[in-house]
Structures are given as C-alpha cells and as structure tokens.
Design an enzyme around this catalytic site. Structure first.
Site, mmCIF file in Angstrom:
data_model
loop_
_atom_site.group_PDB
_atom_site.id
_atom_site.type_symbol
_atom_site.label_atom_id
_atom_site.label_comp_id
_atom_site.label_asym_id
_atom_site.label_seq_id
_atom_site.Cartn_x
_atom_site.Cartn_y
_atom_site.Cartn_z
ATOM 1 C CB THR A 141 2.650 -14.088 43.316
ATOM 2 O OG1 THR A 141 3.200 -12.760 43.331
ATOM 3 C CG2 THR A 141 3.526 -15.001 42.494
ATOM 4 C CB ALA B 226 6.353 -11.313 40.091
ATOM 5 C CB CYS B 227 2.459 -9.104 43.629
ATOM 6 S SG CYS B 227 2.277 -10.301 44.950
ATOM 7 N N PRO B 228 4.829 -7.471 44.754
ATOM 8 C CG PRO B 228 4.509 -5.197 45.227
ATOM 9 C CD PRO B 228 3.857 -6.387 44.563
#
Length: 106
Positions: free
Chosen positions: A16, A8-10
């Site tokens: 991701t 997960a990334c922002p």
C-alpha cells in the site's frame, strides 16, 4: 493533470505505501499534481477530501480490494490497476492513464 488515487492491499503495510509513494513520485516527475490515499489495517492515511475528489481529472485505484469512500468520486473516471504494476512501473501507469483520459475527452 490533477490526479487522485487510493492504494490498498489486504494488510496495507507494505504494498500500500510502496504503491502510493511510487505513483506520487512518478506523477510529480511527469508534471502532474497527484495525491494518493492509503487504505489498510492502519485505516486511511493521507485521506482525499471531497474538494480534492471534485477537482481531480481522474482517479487511480491501485488495488483489487474493496475501497472505502468511493462515493467521493461519483462522476469521475476511475481506473483500476493491479497494485504490483503500480509499484514496478509507476510512470508507465500514469502515462497510460493520462493518455486514456485525454483520448476519452476529445
């Protein structure tokens, strides 16, 4: 080993899926069963089921974000790793995680 993980990334649009695919490919190349879930603005993709979570030897979290559904992994070893490291050196990440888990279970 049976490995599950979440990347997960922002935004969840680039890093991701890149991390998830890199870890899955590296895991298979090293002879491990690995499934990566992706979380981000698109929701959850390739969701890890409760059964898969119970059957795993450990969990890789490729993120510094808040992860949804962590209760699935209660009682399992969880290893958090920077998402960029998972993209750049996925085989090294998996080897290091497997070694740590094997040493812990001796």
């Amino acid at each position: 080993m049976n490995i599950v993980g979440i990347s997960a990334c922002p935004a969840g649009l680039a890093h991701t899926p890149m991390a998830a695919k890199a870890l899955e490919k590296a895991g298979k190349a090293l002879g491990h069963n690995i499934k990566m879930e992706q979380q981000g603005s698109m929701g959850q993709i390739n969701t890890i089921t409760d059964e898969e979570a119970k059957a795993c030897d450990f969990v890789i979290i490729a993120s510094d974000q808040k992860i949804l559904g962590m209760e699935r992994f209660d009682g399992k070893p969880v290893i958090r790793i920077d998402i960029t490291t998972c993209i750049k050196a996925p085989e090294a990440v998996i080897k290091k995680c497997v070694k740590a888990i094997e040493e812990k279970t001796k």
